[in-house]
Write an enzyme that holds these catalytic residues in place. Structure first.
Site, PDB file in Angstrom:
ATOM      1  N   GLU A  83     -17.903   2.400  -3.030  1.00  0.00           N
ATOM      2  CA  GLU A  83     -17.090   3.078  -1.992  1.00  0.00           C
ATOM      3  C   GLU A  83     -16.049   2.054  -1.571  1.00  0.00           C
ATOM      4  O   GLU A  83     -16.363   1.106  -0.848  1.00  0.00           O
ATOM      5  CB  GLU A  83     -17.964   3.484  -0.804  1.00  0.00           C
ATOM      6  CG  GLU A  83     -19.038   4.499  -1.133  1.00  0.00           C
ATOM      7  CD  GLU A  83     -18.487   5.889  -1.422  1.00  0.00           C
ATOM      8  OE1 GLU A  83     -17.324   6.163  -1.084  1.00  0.00           O
ATOM      9  OE2 GLU A  83     -19.218   6.694  -2.015  1.00  0.00           O
TER      10      GLU A  83
ATOM     11  N   CYS B 177     -11.734   2.981   6.266  1.00  0.00           N
ATOM     12  CA  CYS B 177     -11.268   3.187   4.884  1.00  0.00           C
ATOM     13  C   CYS B 177     -10.514   4.498   4.731  1.00  0.00           C
ATOM     14  O   CYS B 177      -9.646   4.610   3.880  1.00  0.00           O
ATOM     15  CB  CYS B 177     -12.435   3.116   3.920  1.00  0.00           C
ATOM     16  SG  CYS B 177     -13.743   4.254   4.375  1.00  0.00           S
TER      17      CYS B 177
ATOM     18  N   LYS C 233     -27.728  -6.471   1.873  1.00  0.00           N
ATOM     19  CA  LYS C 233     -26.907  -7.664   2.149  1.00  0.00           C
ATOM     20  C   LYS C 233     -25.767  -7.172   3.053  1.00  0.00           C
ATOM     21  O   LYS C 233     -24.789  -6.579   2.585  1.00  0.00           O
ATOM     22  CB  LYS C 233     -26.417  -8.257   0.822  1.00  0.00           C
ATOM     23  CG  LYS C 233     -25.093  -8.947   0.805  1.00  0.00           C
ATOM     24  CD  LYS C 233     -25.016 -10.199   1.653  1.00  0.00           C
ATOM     25  CE  LYS C 233     -23.600 -10.727   1.657  1.00  0.00           C
ATOM     26  NZ  LYS C 233     -22.827 -10.250   2.822  1.00  0.00           N
ATOM     27  N   PRO C 234     -25.907  -7.367   4.376  1.00  0.00           N
ATOM     28  CA  PRO C 234     -24.843  -6.901   5.280  1.00  0.00           C
ATOM     29  C   PRO C 234     -23.646  -7.842   5.253  1.00  0.00           C
ATOM     30  O   PRO C 234     -23.753  -8.981   4.778  1.00  0.00           O
ATOM     31  CB  PRO C 234     -25.522  -6.946   6.657  1.00  0.00           C
ATOM     32  CG  PRO C 234     -26.548  -8.024   6.535  1.00  0.00           C
ATOM     33  CD  PRO C 234     -26.981  -8.079   5.094  1.00  0.00           C
TER      34      PRO C 234
ATOM     35  N   GLU D  88      -3.115  -1.141   1.677  1.00  0.00           N
ATOM     36  CA  GLU D  88      -3.999  -0.685   2.746  1.00  0.00           C
ATOM     37  C   GLU D  88      -3.734  -1.593   3.964  1.00  0.00           C
ATOM     38  O   GLU D  88      -3.723  -2.814   3.831  1.00  0.00           O
ATOM     39  CB  GLU D  88      -5.451  -0.834   2.287  1.00  0.00           C
ATOM     40  CG  GLU D  88      -6.468  -0.295   3.264  1.00  0.00           C
ATOM     41  CD  GLU D  88      -7.921  -0.519   2.800  1.00  0.00           C
ATOM     42  OE1 GLU D  88      -8.206  -1.564   2.198  1.00  0.00           O
ATOM     43  OE2 GLU D  88      -8.751   0.364   3.067  1.00  0.00           O
TER      44      GLU D  88
HETATM   45  P1  NAP Z   1     -15.283  -7.014   1.326  1.00  0.00           P
HETATM   46  O1  NAP Z   1     -14.634  -8.292   1.604  1.00  0.00           O
HETATM   47  O2  NAP Z   1     -15.184  -6.447  -0.041  1.00  0.00           O
HETATM   48  O3  NAP Z   1     -16.817  -7.204   1.752  1.00  0.00           O
HETATM   49  C1  NAP Z   1     -17.753  -6.158   1.657  1.00  0.00           C
HETATM   50  C2  NAP Z   1     -19.133  -6.736   1.399  1.00  0.00           C
HETATM   51  O4  NAP Z   1     -19.130  -7.381   0.130  1.00  0.00           O
HETATM   52  C3  NAP Z   1     -19.545  -7.805   2.416  1.00  0.00           C
HETATM   53  O5  NAP Z   1     -20.944  -7.710   2.627  1.00  0.00           O
HETATM   54  C4  NAP Z   1     -19.210  -9.097   1.693  1.00  0.00           C
HETATM   55  O6  NAP Z   1     -19.987 -10.189   2.124  1.00  0.00           O
HETATM   56  C5  NAP Z   1     -19.590  -8.721   0.279  1.00  0.00           C
HETATM   57  N1  NAP Z   1     -18.952  -9.530  -0.764  1.00  0.00           N
HETATM   58  C6  NAP Z   1     -17.772 -10.196  -0.719  1.00  0.00           C
HETATM   59  N2  NAP Z   1     -17.556 -10.842  -1.889  1.00  0.00           N
HETATM   60  C7  NAP Z   1     -18.628 -10.574  -2.682  1.00  0.00           C
HETATM   61  C8  NAP Z   1     -18.999 -10.961  -4.004  1.00  0.00           C
HETATM   62  N3  NAP Z   1     -18.230 -11.730  -4.762  1.00  0.00           N
HETATM   63  N4  NAP Z   1     -20.170 -10.500  -4.503  1.00  0.00           N
HETATM   64  C9  NAP Z   1     -20.980  -9.711  -3.760  1.00  0.00           C
HETATM   65  N5  NAP Z   1     -20.682  -9.327  -2.496  1.00  0.00           N
HETATM   66  C10 NAP Z   1     -19.517  -9.740  -1.975  1.00  0.00           C
HETATM   67  O7  NAP Z   1     -14.772  -5.848   2.287  1.00  0.00           O
HETATM   68  P2  NAP Z   1     -14.677  -5.851   3.880  1.00  0.00           P
HETATM   69  O8  NAP Z   1     -13.478  -6.644   4.250  1.00  0.00           O
HETATM   70  O9  NAP Z   1     -15.979  -6.201   4.487  1.00  0.00           O
HETATM   71  O10 NAP Z   1     -14.464  -4.301   4.189  1.00  0.00           O
HETATM   72  C11 NAP Z   1     -13.214  -3.706   4.228  1.00  0.00           C
HETATM   73  C12 NAP Z   1     -12.954  -2.900   2.968  1.00  0.00           C
HETATM   74  O11 NAP Z   1     -14.012  -1.949   2.800  1.00  0.00           O
HETATM   75  C13 NAP Z   1     -11.688  -2.089   3.071  1.00  0.00           C
HETATM   76  O12 NAP Z   1     -10.965  -2.179   1.878  1.00  0.00           O
HETATM   77  C14 NAP Z   1     -12.198  -0.665   3.293  1.00  0.00           C
HETATM   78  O13 NAP Z   1     -11.309   0.328   2.880  1.00  0.00           O
HETATM   79  C15 NAP Z   1     -13.473  -0.666   2.520  1.00  0.00           C
HETATM   80  N6  NAP Z   1     -14.389   0.383   3.005  1.00  0.00           N
HETATM   81  C16 NAP Z   1     -14.612   1.466   2.215  1.00  0.00           C
HETATM   82  C17 NAP Z   1     -15.439   2.491   2.659  1.00  0.00           C
HETATM   83  C18 NAP Z   1     -15.707   3.693   1.797  1.00  0.00           C
HETATM   84  O14 NAP Z   1     -16.641   4.432   2.093  1.00  0.00           O
HETATM   85  N7  NAP Z   1     -14.940   3.933   0.747  1.00  0.00           N
HETATM   86  C19 NAP Z   1     -16.065   2.398   3.914  1.00  0.00           C
HETATM   87  C20 NAP Z   1     -15.809   1.275   4.695  1.00  0.00           C
HETATM   88  C21 NAP Z   1     -14.968   0.267   4.221  1.00  0.00           C
HETATM   89  P3  NAP Z   1     -19.404 -11.268   3.176  1.00  0.00           P
HETATM   90  O15 NAP Z   1     -19.089 -10.504   4.406  1.00  0.00           O
HETATM   91  O16 NAP Z   1     -20.566 -12.185   3.332  1.00  0.00           O
HETATM   92  O17 NAP Z   1     -18.222 -11.887   2.527  1.00  0.00           O
END
Ligand code: NAP
Length: 479
Positions: A247, A281, A172-173, A383
């Site tokens: 992650e 991140c 699921k991207p 962050e």
């Molecule tokens: P996000 O809002 O948490 O979204 C990540 C993924 O989760 C997306 O595919 C999103 O889908 C999905 N998602 C959102 N709500 C969900 C729910 N209730 N149930 C299941 N899936 C759900 O994060 P983001 O804004 O895309 O990414 C930024 C964050 O990722 C930052 O905090 C960053 O630090 C972290 N990150 C961490 C790492 C690591 O390796 N530790 C690497 C990269 C990024 P939708 O897009 O369809 O909403």
């Protein structure tokens, strides 16, 4: 362009013809539409992955590795096309996007080889008439949920070890960046993976997430994204006791000691802060600079930043692209406003450009340096995920270690010192999963990537990254 999902080896549309648009964050243009898939179709993807699991998991590791090797070669053959797609939907400069493809391909290559190295144990028993055999087996169907900031590599870092271990997968991207994921599936299909082994669904993340969570057949969720969503998945997985790898977010300290190499530290600061416009991140988020060298550091830093070129990532020689969306723009503007109102000084940047209406360009924020940052400011606590570099002064080692660790995050930390002893002692004292010691870019395919505290669970990469996709089984043999 209308894109499709991939279920049970077939390209499928949403049954009800629901779609959502994907935007180019540099221009605001619509790049295409992807299906907003129904709950029933997500269940079909789980059916498909479950049906494919027995045969896939029984293949020899060598055979699974061969599929991955073919995929690796196909990714490299299409690296420019994939890179262009990443730049179009995510915004990062083309050279960074191609770099992400090569980095992401590295996981596919690594796990094509690692599949053969899954091993068990024969252990001495305390009974003379018994033997203890320990084997590793794949956990089963895996749901992989990924973020928009590394839309390609975050997928391969998950699915390559899962497939190598013998698991089947549903991807699921992120909704903002599904296009390079769809291209990856085309390549997986071309590599000949059996039907059902890899599936891809796009749509309402809450609904898709719930379907994964409710279905007992999904034995593992591997997630990269925000800490808030990670916590929700952690809590909700209890009902079916799923395995979870998380992650999550980071809030990395960057420490420059008075004996650090100034030029390397400035280069490391720029690399770790401004790559992908700070939307990383492990991006440094709090810069602790020894008070005796603060002025020199700021001068050199600002000089280096002035050489950076910002714009549409497809243009020539671009170093920084746009922010992903208006929400990111608002967060950065509000952090800067809050910091300045509490006494921070803007050393460079401090301005942004937002489109007057969608389709009229993207959200850009200049690389910005703030000095005199203090713990009462939002930017010190949250962050940022943007190109803002906050500077805090410190005077001694114990003080800076305490400040660096005073957060619930624990993903990455950086320090610059020429003293071996200080370097090792401070690295050991930092409560972080990844430490860049005189290194502003520590990600690598071979190493364990992941965080302490609220930055997550488990590690991805290297031989560590396959373990979370394996169960340990103990067979007690009576003679
Ligand atoms: P996000 O809002 O948490 O979204 C990540 C993924 O989760 C997306 O595919 C999103 O889908 C999905 N998602 C959102 N709500 C969900 C729910 N209730 N149930 C299941 N899936 C759900 O994060 P983001 O804004 O895309 O990414 C930024 C964050 O990722 C930052 O905090 C960053 O630090 C972290 N990150 C961490 C790492 C690591 O390796 N530790 C690497 C990269 C990024 P939708 O897009 O369809 O909403």
């Amino acid at each position: 362009m209308e894109y499709k999902n991939f279920i049970n080896g077939k390209w499928v549309d949403d049954h009800h013809q629901n779609h959502f648009p994907v935007y180019n964050p540099s221009t605001g243009e619509i790049l295409g539409n992807v299906p907003k898939i129904s709950k029933e179709q997500v269940s079909e993807a789980i059916d498909s992955a479950s049906a494919a699991f027995p045969a896939w998991s029984k293949l020899t590791a060598e055979k699974r590795g061969k599929y991955l090797k073919r995929l690796y070669q196909l990714i490299l053959n299409h690296k420019n096309e994939l890179g262009e797609l990443i730049t179009l939907e995510q915004g990062k400069p083309l050279k960074e996007a191609i770099g992400e493809v090569v980095y992401g391909a590295g996981f596919v290559e690594w796990y094509s080889e690692e599949a053969k190295r899954i091993r068990g144990d024969m252990l001495p028993s305390s009974h003379t008439d018994k033997r203890i055999m320990v084997i590793k087996q794949p956990v089963g169907v895996v749901a992989a949920i990924t973020p928009w900031n590394f839309p390609f590599a975050m997928i391969t870092r998950k699915i390559a070890p899962a497939l190598a271990a013998g698991c089947t997968v549903i991807i699921k991207p992120a909704s903002q960046t599904p296009l390079c994921a769809i291209k990856l599936i085309e390549l997986l299909d071309e590599a000949g993976f059996p039907k059902g082994v890899v599936n891809l669904v796009t749509g309402d993340s809450k609904e898709i997430g719930e379907t994964f969570l409710e279905d007992f057949r999904v034995r593992k969720i591997t997630f990269t994204g925000s800490t808030a969503v990670g916590k929700h998945l952690y809590k909700s997985s209890a009902a079916t006791m799923k395995r979870l790898s998380l992650e999550l977010g980071g809030h990395a300290p960057f420490i420059l000691f008075d004996d650090g190499n100034m030029n390397n530290a400035v280069a490391g600061a720029i690399a770790s802060k401004f790559r992908n416009c700070g939307q990383v991140c492990i991006a440094s988020n709090r810069f602790y600079i020894h008070s005796s060298i603060r002025t020199e550091f700021i001068e050199k830093l600002v000089t280096g930043i002035q050489l950076l070129k910002q714009g549409d990532g497809l243009e020539k020689d671009i170093d920084l692209g746009p922010l992903i969306d208006g929400k990111a723009y608002e967060k950065i503007s509000s952090q800067i406003k809050d910091a300045v109102s509490k006494g921070a000084v803007i050393e460079c940047g401090g301005k942004g450009k937002s489109p007057d209406h969608p389709g009229n360009g993207g959200y850009f924020y200049e690389p910005t340096v703030l000095s005199n940052v203090t713990p009462d400011m939002k930017i010190y606590q949250e962050e940022t995920f943007g190109p803002v570099l906050p500077i805090i002064e410190f005077k001694n080692d114990n003080e800076v270690i305490e400040m660096a660790n005073a957060t619930t995050y624990g993903l990455a930390a950086y320090l610059y010192t020429e003293s071996l002893s200080r370097g090792i002692q401070v690295s050991e004292a930092l409560e972080y999963g990844i430490v860049g010691l005189n290194d502003g870019a520590p990600s690598s395919v071979q190493a364990p990537f992941g965080g302490f505290k609220e930055s997550g669970l488990d590690r991805e990469g290297g031989h560590y990254g396959i373990e979370p996709f394996l169960e340990t089984k103990y067979i007690s043999i009576g003679l």
